[in-house]
Motif scaffolding. Structure first.
Motif, short mmCIF file in Angstrom:
data_model
loop_
_atom_site.label_atom_id
_atom_site.label_comp_id
_atom_site.label_asym_id
_atom_site.label_seq_id
_atom_site.Cartn_x
_atom_site.Cartn_y
_atom_site.Cartn_z
N GLU A 1 0.84 -1.20 0.00
CA GLU A 1 0.00 0.00 0.00
C GLU A 1 0.87 1.25 0.00
OE1 GLU A 1 -3.55 2.45 0.54
OE2 GLU A 1 -3.49 0.30 0.20
N ILE A 2 1.95 1.25 0.78
CA ILE A 2 2.85 2.40 0.83
C ILE A 2 3.53 2.59 -0.53
CG2 ILE A 2 4.97 3.30 1.88
CD1 ILE A 2 2.42 3.53 3.63
N ALA A 3 3.89 1.51 -1.18
CA ALA A 3 4.48 1.62 -2.52
C ALA A 3 3.49 2.25 -3.50
CB ALA A 3 4.92 0.24 -3.02
N GLN A 4 2.21 1.88 -3.39
CA GLN A 4 1.18 2.48 -4.24
C GLN A 4 1.01 3.96 -3.94
OE1 GLN A 4 -2.36 0.15 -3.68
NE2 GLN A 4 -1.52 -1.64 -4.72
N VAL A 5 1.08 4.34 -2.67
CA VAL A 5 0.97 5.75 -2.28
C VAL A 5 2.12 6.53 -2.92
CG1 VAL A 5 1.25 7.35 -0.33
CG2 VAL A 5 -0.31 5.41 -0.15
N ARG A 6 3.33 6.03 -2.78
CA ARG A 6 4.50 6.71 -3.38
C ARG A 6 4.35 6.84 -4.88
NH1 ARG A 6 8.63 6.83 0.54
NH2 ARG A 6 8.51 5.13 2.05
N GLU A 7 3.86 5.77 -5.52
CA GLU A 7 3.67 5.77 -6.97
C GLU A 7 2.63 6.81 -7.40
OE1 GLU A 7 2.10 2.30 -9.72
OE2 GLU A 7 3.91 1.70 -8.59
N ARG A 8 1.50 6.86 -6.69
CA ARG A 8 0.45 7.84 -7.01
C ARG A 8 0.97 9.26 -6.86
NH1 ARG A 8 -3.93 5.72 -3.06
NH2 ARG A 8 -3.33 3.58 -3.35
N LEU A 9 1.71 9.51 -5.81
CA LEU A 9 2.23 10.86 -5.58
C LEU A 9 3.29 11.22 -6.62
CD1 LEU A 9 2.39 10.81 -1.69
CD2 LEU A 9 0.72 12.00 -3.13
N ALA A 10 4.10 10.24 -7.02
CA ALA A 10 5.12 10.50 -8.04
C ALA A 10 4.47 10.86 -9.38
CB ALA A 10 6.03 9.28 -8.20
N THR A 11 3.33 10.24 -9.70
CA THR A 11 2.65 10.58 -10.96
C THR A 11 2.13 12.02 -10.93
OG1 THR A 11 0.50 9.73 -10.26
CG2 THR A 11 1.96 8.20 -11.42
N LEU A 12 1.94 12.56 -9.72
CA LEU A 12 1.51 13.95 -9.58
C LEU A 12 2.71 14.90 -9.51
CD1 LEU A 12 -1.27 13.45 -6.87
CD2 LEU A 12 -1.59 13.86 -9.33
N GLY A 13 3.91 14.34 -9.58
CA GLY A 13 5.11 15.16 -9.51
C GLY A 13 5.50 15.51 -8.09
N LEU A 14 4.99 14.78 -7.13
CA LEU A 14 5.29 15.05 -5.72
C LEU A 14 6.23 13.99 -5.16
CD1 LEU A 14 1.74 15.91 -4.37
CD2 LEU A 14 3.64 17.50 -4.65
N GLU A 15 7.28 14.44 -4.54
CA GLU A 15 8.13 13.53 -3.77
C GLU A 15 7.67 13.66 -2.33
OE1 GLU A 15 12.32 13.33 -4.22
OE2 GLU A 15 12.18 14.03 -6.29
N ALA A 16 7.28 12.55 -1.77
CA ALA A 16 6.76 12.60 -0.40
C ALA A 16 7.54 11.63 0.47
CB ALA A 16 5.28 12.23 -0.40
N GLU A 17 7.73 12.04 1.70
CA GLU A 17 8.29 11.14 2.69
C GLU A 17 7.12 10.44 3.36
OE1 GLU A 17 10.61 11.29 6.97
OE2 GLU A 17 10.71 13.05 5.66
N VAL A 18 7.28 9.14 3.58
CA VAL A 18 6.27 8.37 4.29
C VAL A 18 6.90 7.88 5.59
CG1 VAL A 18 4.74 6.38 4.26
CG2 VAL A 18 5.16 7.67 2.15
N ARG A 19 6.25 8.19 6.69
CA ARG A 19 6.75 7.80 8.00
C ARG A 19 5.80 6.79 8.61
NH1 ARG A 19 7.90 12.42 12.39
NH2 ARG A 19 9.44 12.96 10.83
#
Length: 135
Positions: free
Chosen positions: A52-70
């Protein structure tokens, strides 16, 4: 500055993530996704699995956002979200809210309610759209 999203792998967490991502894009800010657990149960359905976290990172990357997940094991989930907001000098915290019965309100604490009351910055409380499933 940073926008902190209190995330859970359900429609409420996905609504918070969608609104947090939109705000981060609009404001040009970083995004910190917090998915903490108390770790006091063998299964915590609000603690996201690594897929699920990998999917979150992937979705945010498609929006051009680099996000940290804690993902931390904490004594108190609301406290963990507020601490993240303090540490990052967050400009905004985004939480998903769900309906609770009067008995549920009396017996159980609400993470969202405590974040709203304790956060050092504005808090955006969101409900999921009926026809949407997040980012």
């Amino acid at each position: 500055m940073t926008i902190v999203v209190a995330y859970s792998p359900d429609r409420y967490g996905r609504a918070a993530l969608a609104h947090g991502a939109a705000q981060a894009t609009l404001r040009g800010e970083d995004l910190l996704v917090v998915n903490d657990t108390r770790g006091d149960a063998l299964v915590d359905d609000r603690f996201a699995h690594e897929d699920e976290i990998a999917q979150v990172r992937e979705r945010l990357a498609t929006l051009g956002l680099e996000a940290e997940v804690r993902q931390d094991v904490v004594r108190d989930v609301a406290e963990g979200v507020v601490r993240a907001a303090v540490e990052r000098s967050a400009s905004l915290v985004v939480v998903g809210v769900r309906h609770r019965s009067p008995v549920g309100k009396a017996l159980l604490g609400s993470v969202a309610q405590r974040v709203i009351l304790d956060a050092p910055c504005p808090v955006l409380a969101v409900k999921p759209d009926e026809d949407s499933d997040g980012v």
